[in-house]
Design a protein around this motif. Sequence first.
Motif, PDB file in Angstrom:
ATOM      1  N   GLU A  57      -8.109   0.880   8.173  1.00 33.56           N
ATOM      2  CA  GLU A  57      -6.793   0.539   7.644  1.00 33.56           C
ATOM      3  C   GLU A  57      -6.824   0.410   6.126  1.00 33.56           C
ATOM      4  O   GLU A  57      -5.947   0.906   5.415  1.00 33.56           O
ATOM      5  CB  GLU A  57      -6.306  -0.772   8.271  1.00 33.56           C
ATOM      6  CG  GLU A  57      -4.910  -1.190   7.783  1.00 33.56           C
ATOM      7  CD  GLU A  57      -4.485  -2.498   8.395  1.00 33.56           C
ATOM      8  OE1 GLU A  57      -3.436  -3.008   8.018  1.00 33.56           O
ATOM      9  OE2 GLU A  57      -5.245  -3.028   9.261  1.00 33.56           O
ATOM     10  N   HIS A  58      -7.869  -0.269   5.613  1.00 37.46           N
ATOM     11  CA  HIS A  58      -7.988  -0.451   4.161  1.00 37.46           C
ATOM     12  C   HIS A  58      -8.291   0.856   3.463  1.00 37.46           C
ATOM     13  O   HIS A  58      -7.806   1.105   2.345  1.00 37.46           O
ATOM     14  CB  HIS A  58      -9.066  -1.498   3.853  1.00 37.46           C
ATOM     15  CG  HIS A  58      -8.675  -2.887   4.238  1.00 37.46           C
ATOM     16  ND1 HIS A  58      -9.584  -3.926   4.328  1.00 37.46           N
ATOM     17  CD2 HIS A  58      -7.445  -3.421   4.570  1.00 37.46           C
ATOM     18  CE1 HIS A  58      -8.955  -5.024   4.693  1.00 37.46           C
ATOM     19  NE2 HIS A  58      -7.645  -4.737   4.865  1.00 37.46           N
ATOM     20  N   ARG A  59      -9.087   1.735   4.105  1.00 36.97           N
ATOM     21  CA  ARG A  59      -9.387   3.016   3.474  1.00 36.97           C
ATOM     22  C   ARG A  59      -8.132   3.895   3.401  1.00 36.97           C
ATOM     23  O   ARG A  59      -7.906   4.604   2.427  1.00 36.97           O
ATOM     24  CB  ARG A  59     -10.496   3.736   4.253  1.00 36.97           C
ATOM     25  CG  ARG A  59     -11.865   3.067   4.114  1.00 36.97           C
ATOM     26  CD  ARG A  59     -12.966   4.027   4.557  1.00 36.97           C
ATOM     27  NE  ARG A  59     -12.814   4.388   5.956  1.00 36.97           N
ATOM     28  CZ  ARG A  59     -13.363   3.694   6.962  1.00 36.97           C
ATOM     29  NH1 ARG A  59     -14.082   2.598   6.705  1.00 36.97           N
ATOM     30  NH2 ARG A  59     -13.189   4.099   8.216  1.00 36.97           N
ATOM     31  N   HIS A  60      -7.316   3.831   4.456  1.00 41.58           N
ATOM     32  CA  HIS A  60      -6.077   4.590   4.450  1.00 41.58           C
ATOM     33  C   HIS A  60      -5.142   4.085   3.336  1.00 41.58           C
ATOM     34  O   HIS A  60      -4.508   4.887   2.625  1.00 41.58           O
ATOM     35  CB  HIS A  60      -5.400   4.472   5.814  1.00 41.58           C
ATOM     36  CG  HIS A  60      -4.084   5.209   5.866  1.00 41.58           C
ATOM     37  ND1 HIS A  60      -3.972   6.595   5.831  1.00 41.58           N
ATOM     38  CD2 HIS A  60      -2.792   4.722   5.932  1.00 41.58           C
ATOM     39  CE1 HIS A  60      -2.706   6.937   5.877  1.00 41.58           C
ATOM     40  NE2 HIS A  60      -1.953   5.812   5.950  1.00 41.58           N
ATOM     41  N   ARG A  61      -5.081   2.779   3.210  1.00 40.54           N
ATOM     42  CA  ARG A  61      -4.226   2.204   2.158  1.00 40.54           C
ATOM     43  C   ARG A  61      -4.720   2.637   0.798  1.00 40.54           C
ATOM     44  O   ARG A  61      -3.944   2.914  -0.115  1.00 40.54           O
ATOM     45  CB  ARG A  61      -4.221   0.682   2.283  1.00 40.54           C
ATOM     46  CG  ARG A  61      -3.385   0.003   1.224  1.00 40.54           C
ATOM     47  CD  ARG A  61      -3.499  -1.502   1.374  1.00 40.54           C
ATOM     48  NE  ARG A  61      -2.834  -2.183   0.283  1.00 40.54           N
ATOM     49  CZ  ARG A  61      -2.857  -3.507   0.108  1.00 40.54           C
ATOM     50  NH1 ARG A  61      -3.532  -4.261   0.979  1.00 40.54           N
ATOM     51  NH2 ARG A  61      -2.209  -4.046  -0.901  1.00 40.54           N
ATOM     52  N   ARG A  62      -6.047   2.669   0.615  1.00 45.52           N
ATOM     53  CA  ARG A  62      -6.598   3.081  -0.674  1.00 45.52           C
ATOM     54  C   ARG A  62      -6.254   4.547  -0.973  1.00 45.52           C
ATOM     55  O   ARG A  62      -5.939   4.905  -2.110  1.00 45.52           O
ATOM     56  CB  ARG A  62      -8.117   2.896  -0.651  1.00 45.52           C
ATOM     57  CG  ARG A  62      -8.792   3.258  -1.979  1.00 45.52           C
ATOM     58  CD  ARG A  62     -10.280   3.268  -1.821  1.00 45.52           C
ATOM     59  NE  ARG A  62     -10.695   4.239  -0.841  1.00 45.52           N
ATOM     60  CZ  ARG A  62     -11.952   4.435  -0.425  1.00 45.52           C
ATOM     61  NH1 ARG A  62     -12.902   3.657  -0.929  1.00 45.52           N
ATOM     62  NH2 ARG A  62     -12.247   5.359   0.486  1.00 45.52           N
ATOM     63  N   THR A  63      -6.289   5.410   0.067  1.00 43.82           N
ATOM     64  CA  THR A  63      -5.978   6.815  -0.148  1.00 43.82           C
ATOM     65  C   THR A  63      -4.530   6.990  -0.592  1.00 43.82           C
ATOM     66  O   THR A  63      -4.216   7.779  -1.484  1.00 43.82           O
ATOM     67  CB  THR A  63      -6.229   7.627   1.142  1.00 43.82           C
ATOM     68  OG1 THR A  63      -7.594   7.456   1.502  1.00 43.82           O
ATOM     69  CG2 THR A  63      -5.950   9.101   0.924  1.00 43.82           C
ATOM     70  N   GLN A  64      -3.636   6.210  -0.003  1.00 47.72           N
ATOM     71  CA  GLN A  64      -2.236   6.317  -0.363  1.00 47.72           C
ATOM     72  C   GLN A  64      -1.969   5.805  -1.773  1.00 47.72           C
ATOM     73  O   GLN A  64      -1.145   6.364  -2.507  1.00 47.72           O
ATOM     74  CB  GLN A  64      -1.374   5.550   0.636  1.00 47.72           C
ATOM     75  CG  GLN A  64      -1.315   6.193   2.014  1.00 47.72           C
ATOM     76  CD  GLN A  64      -0.433   5.416   2.977  1.00 47.72           C
ATOM     77  OE1 GLN A  64      -0.060   4.278   2.683  1.00 47.72           O
ATOM     78  NE2 GLN A  64      -0.082   6.043   4.081  1.00 47.72           N
ATOM     79  N   ALA A  65      -2.661   4.735  -2.144  1.00 49.37           N
ATOM     80  CA  ALA A  65      -2.391   4.105  -3.470  1.00 49.37           C
ATOM     81  C   ALA A  65      -3.080   4.820  -4.605  1.00 49.37           C
ATOM     82  O   ALA A  65      -2.509   4.941  -5.690  1.00 49.37           O
ATOM     83  CB  ALA A  65      -2.797   2.646  -3.441  1.00 49.37           C
ATOM     84  N   CYS A  66      -4.245   5.352  -4.366  1.00 54.05           N
ATOM     85  CA  CYS A  66      -5.019   5.919  -5.468  1.00 54.05           C
ATOM     86  C   CYS A  66      -5.077   7.452  -5.433  1.00 54.05           C
ATOM     87  O   CYS A  66      -5.327   8.069  -6.463  1.00 54.05           O
ATOM     88  CB  CYS A  66      -6.447   5.373  -5.423  1.00 54.05           C
ATOM     89  SG  CYS A  66      -6.544   3.571  -5.550  1.00 54.05           S
ATOM     90  N   GLY A  67      -4.902   8.009  -4.276  1.00 49.90           N
ATOM     91  CA  GLY A  67      -5.074   9.453  -4.189  1.00 49.90           C
ATOM     92  C   GLY A  67      -6.566   9.780  -4.050  1.00 49.90           C
ATOM     93  O   GLY A  67      -7.442   9.012  -4.388  1.00 49.90           O
ATOM     94  N   LYS A  68      -6.830  11.006  -3.546  1.00 45.16           N
ATOM     95  CA  LYS A  68      -8.235  11.385  -3.326  1.00 45.16           C
ATOM     96  C   LYS A  68      -8.983  11.540  -4.628  1.00 45.16           C
ATOM     97  O   LYS A  68     -10.185  11.269  -4.720  1.00 45.16           O
ATOM     98  CB  LYS A  68      -8.277  12.676  -2.529  1.00 45.16           C
ATOM     99  CG  LYS A  68      -7.775  12.521  -1.116  1.00 45.16           C
ATOM    100  CD  LYS A  68      -7.927  13.843  -0.359  1.00 45.16           C
ATOM    101  CE  LYS A  68      -7.454  13.684   1.089  1.00 45.16           C
ATOM    102  NZ  LYS A  68      -7.638  14.925   1.879  1.00 45.16           N
TER     103      LYS A  68
END
Length: 344
Positions: free
Chosen positions: A329-340
């Motif tokens: 869940e946290h990794r998904h949130r990080r991908t959305q907020a920061c981008g790859k």
Amino acid sequence: MEAQSLFSLITLAAVRPLVWLLPLVLVVLALKRLVPRMRGSAGEARIGRVLEQLFSVVRHDLILPDGRGGWTQIDHLALTPAGLLVVESKAYRGLIFGRKGEATWTQVLGRRRYAFQNPLRQNFAHVQALKALGLGVPVLERVVFTNAARFPKGLPEGVSRLATLAEDLEPYREGVVSDALHQAWQQLDGAIRTDRAARRAHRTGLERRFGADDRLSPVLLLLAAAGVLVGGLWLTAGQLGPEVSALRRQPPLMPAPAAFASRPASALSPTSVSPPQLSSRPQPRGSTVSVAATESRISLQWTERDGGSRESEDCKLAIAAVLMANTPEHRHRRTQACGKSAMP
């Protein structure tokens, strides 16, 4: 430590060496009062040594009955071919003025003048004490001053200076000591007292006639005061040492910078911080967390990346959440907020 206490310690440490001079000054004043007595003892000893070189039988510092129910003290007594020689020694300095028949003589030191008893009369009392013993032999007398004394008007009859003593006493050395003189000396030797009781009785008689000798009282007071001051300064010195040591152990007034401030920026990246174990229980709204506890658990400093661009606040929070709990869940949130491209 307070500034006032620090100032007091510095002042005490600076002034203490000067305070130590005060006992020394008191001792010097005491010794100054003792100088005349010490000078008299030294002069009497020098005169006694000259008499021992001139005559074979000499006694010093004798206590004898004065023939009037009291006691008298004789500086020197010598057995000579001419008779028993009674010597009174004086260690006076400066100019001496006096005549044989005068009751008092005068000592002049610079502009100061001091009167003292005619030593010829003083020695005459010693001669009379010896004659009262009924020895039946001639009794001679001589007053001797040390070389520090000068007589501008000449020496009175019966007075010598140490420099000319041997020459003045040369007539008393001619011939041999008779049997009568030897017998008289033995009789006299039996009457001589040297014990403390006789000296105490002699001193009591002098105090009764001339008053108590209080010259030693100021000396004792000065020495006692010096001793008290030395004791107080010694105790103060013992207390000052621990206080100075405690001052040196005090922490600096400004707190030392945090350990992280001394590290290079590359060592402070988020990946170098170990993720703490956080409770999954959500914090109720309005609750507060101790700032000290939070700082002790995690301390993050962000470095600039990609040519100086900064991640958004949402990206920072997402990355922190992954560091604290690496869940899908946290990794998904990080991908959305920061981008790859921005992900660490």
